[in-house]
Write a protein that holds these residues in place. Structure first.
Motif, PDB file in Angstrom:
ATOM      1  N   VAL A   1     -11.187   1.021   4.745  1.00  0.00           N
ATOM      2  CA  VAL A   1     -10.025   1.911   4.240  1.00  0.00           C
ATOM      3  C   VAL A   1      -9.353   2.278   5.291  1.00  0.00           C
ATOM      4  O   VAL A   1      -9.892   2.688   6.368  1.00  0.00           O
ATOM      5  CB  VAL A   1     -10.479   3.119   3.287  1.00  0.00           C
TER       6      VAL A   1
ATOM      7  N   ILE B   1      -3.172   8.028   5.190  1.00  0.00           N
ATOM      8  CA  ILE B   1      -2.880   6.562   5.441  1.00  0.00           C
ATOM      9  C   ILE B   1      -1.424   5.967   5.379  1.00  0.00           C
ATOM     10  O   ILE B   1      -1.018   5.441   6.163  1.00  0.00           O
ATOM     11  CB  ILE B   1      -4.112   5.864   4.792  1.00  0.00           C
ATOM     12  N   ARG B   2      -1.294   6.472   4.159  1.00  0.00           N
ATOM     13  CA  ARG B   2       0.238   6.069   3.534  1.00  0.00           C
ATOM     14  C   ARG B   2       1.243   6.687   4.344  1.00  0.00           C
ATOM     15  O   ARG B   2       2.461   5.992   4.931  1.00  0.00           O
ATOM     16  CB  ARG B   2       0.417   6.289   2.186  1.00  0.00           C
TER      17      ARG B   2
ATOM     18  N   ALA C   1      -5.404   1.551   1.169  1.00  0.00           N
ATOM     19  CA  ALA C   1      -5.319   3.166   1.347  1.00  0.00           C
ATOM     20  C   ALA C   1      -6.391   3.946   0.858  1.00  0.00           C
ATOM     21  O   ALA C   1      -6.348   5.224   1.200  1.00  0.00           O
ATOM     22  CB  ALA C   1      -3.795   3.757   0.762  1.00  0.00           C
ATOM     23  N   GLY C   2      -7.152   3.447   0.027  1.00  0.00           N
ATOM     24  CA  GLY C   2      -8.212   4.056  -0.538  1.00  0.00           C
ATOM     25  C   GLY C   2      -7.993   4.980  -1.522  1.00  0.00           C
ATOM     26  O   GLY C   2      -6.973   5.051  -2.070  1.00  0.00           O
ATOM     27  N   PRO C   3      -9.111   5.780  -1.879  1.00  0.00           N
ATOM     28  CA  PRO C   3     -10.241   6.154  -1.097  1.00  0.00           C
ATOM     29  C   PRO C   3     -11.585   4.991  -1.465  1.00  0.00           C
ATOM     30  O   PRO C   3     -12.315   4.854  -0.573  1.00  0.00           O
ATOM     31  CB  PRO C   3     -10.886   7.436  -1.892  1.00  0.00           C
ATOM     32  N   SER C   4     -11.053   4.019  -2.486  1.00  0.00           N
ATOM     33  CA  SER C   4     -11.973   2.833  -2.513  1.00  0.00           C
ATOM     34  C   SER C   4     -11.342   1.632  -1.940  1.00  0.00           C
ATOM     35  O   SER C   4     -10.096   1.777  -1.701  1.00  0.00           O
ATOM     36  CB  SER C   4     -12.382   2.775  -3.681  1.00  0.00           C
TER      37      SER C   4
ATOM     38  N   ASP D   1      -7.264  10.559   4.681  1.00  0.00           N
ATOM     39  CA  ASP D   1      -7.423  10.340   3.261  1.00  0.00           C
ATOM     40  C   ASP D   1      -6.271   9.345   2.713  1.00  0.00           C
ATOM     41  O   ASP D   1      -5.393   8.848   3.766  1.00  0.00           O
ATOM     42  CB  ASP D   1      -7.463  11.240   2.454  1.00  0.00           C
ATOM     43  N   ARG D   2      -5.940   9.142   1.456  1.00  0.00           N
ATOM     44  CA  ARG D   2      -4.879   8.045   1.019  1.00  0.00           C
ATOM     45  C   ARG D   2      -3.528   8.578   1.379  1.00  0.00           C
ATOM     46  O   ARG D   2      -2.852   7.823   2.042  1.00  0.00           O
ATOM     47  CB  ARG D   2      -5.151   8.058  -0.480  1.00  0.00           C
TER      48      ARG D   2
ATOM     49  N   CYS E   1       0.746  -1.009  -0.094  1.00  0.00           N
ATOM     50  CA  CYS E   1       0.075  -0.024   0.190  1.00  0.00           C
ATOM     51  C   CYS E   1       0.883   1.440   0.009  1.00  0.00           C
ATOM     52  O   CYS E   1       0.421   2.361  -0.356  1.00  0.00           O
ATOM     53  CB  CYS E   1      -0.929  -0.006   1.081  1.00  0.00           C
ATOM     54  N   THR E   2       2.166   1.324   0.362  1.00  0.00           N
ATOM     55  CA  THR E   2       2.894   2.496   0.613  1.00  0.00           C
ATOM     56  C   THR E   2       3.708   2.598  -0.890  1.00  0.00           C
ATOM     57  O   THR E   2       4.487   3.657  -1.005  1.00  0.00           O
ATOM     58  CB  THR E   2       3.918   2.098   1.696  1.00  0.00           C
TER      59      THR E   2
END
Length: 162
Positions: A116, A144-145, A105-108, A140-141, A28-29
């Motif tokens: 998320v 989160i990251r 991480a999203g948003p979806s 937000d993304r 995810c990162t």
């Protein structure tokens, strides 16, 4: 990167002091953990490298996450995070300490079971048991990251400071 640079500097100094080399496996990162570490001049004497395994296929091909683990638990799971870090250590004998992250991480992409912000992080020093954490980071993304990178660097630092 701001405060991440300070944390990454501490990780590098502590690894250097112990003569250890670091590695990352990131989903995810997308390489941000390795990026935070290698942003610092002189990091090449400590950082062996990083692998971005965004797809399930690369999780299996590059770090050996069993297809059965992915089928049973999903890419975003404690089992997958543990297999990612263990796979790196098994394949790269020059890495002494590694961290792996997988999350949404999203948003979806979120669900009731896996919202998320859900991230699993795994850290392991060669010869020691793997440490896996489940986190739900708000925001937000980008937030989160960033929170994931921050926690991953903290997880690398913890065994270095003991």
């Amino acid at each position: 990167m701001g405060d991440l640079t300070g944390l990454a500097t501490r990780v590098l100094a502590a690894a250097r002091a112990k003569g250890l080399r670091l590695g990352t496996v990131e989903s995810c990162t997308g390489g941000l953990i390795a990026g935070a570490l290698t942003e610092i001049a002189g990091s090449s004497d400590v950082v062996e490298g990083g692998i971005v395994t965004y797809s399930n296929d690369l999780k299996t091909l590059l770090v050996g996450v069993p297809a059965e683990t992915l089928a049973a638990h999903g890419a975003v799971s404690a089992q997958t995070a543990g297999a990612m870090v263990g796979g790196l250590l098994a394949r790269v004998p020059t890495v002494d300490l590694a961290v792996a992250v997988t999350g949404i991480a999203g948003p979806s992409g979120g669900s009731a079971e896996k919202p998320v912000g859900l991230v699993y992080l795994a850290c392991q020093r060669r010869g020691n048991a793997v440490q896996v954490e489940r986190q739900i980071f708000p925001g937000d993304r980008a937030e989160i990251r960033r929170a994931t990178v921050n926690r991953a660097l903290q997880m690398l630092l913890e065994p270095l400071e003991t």
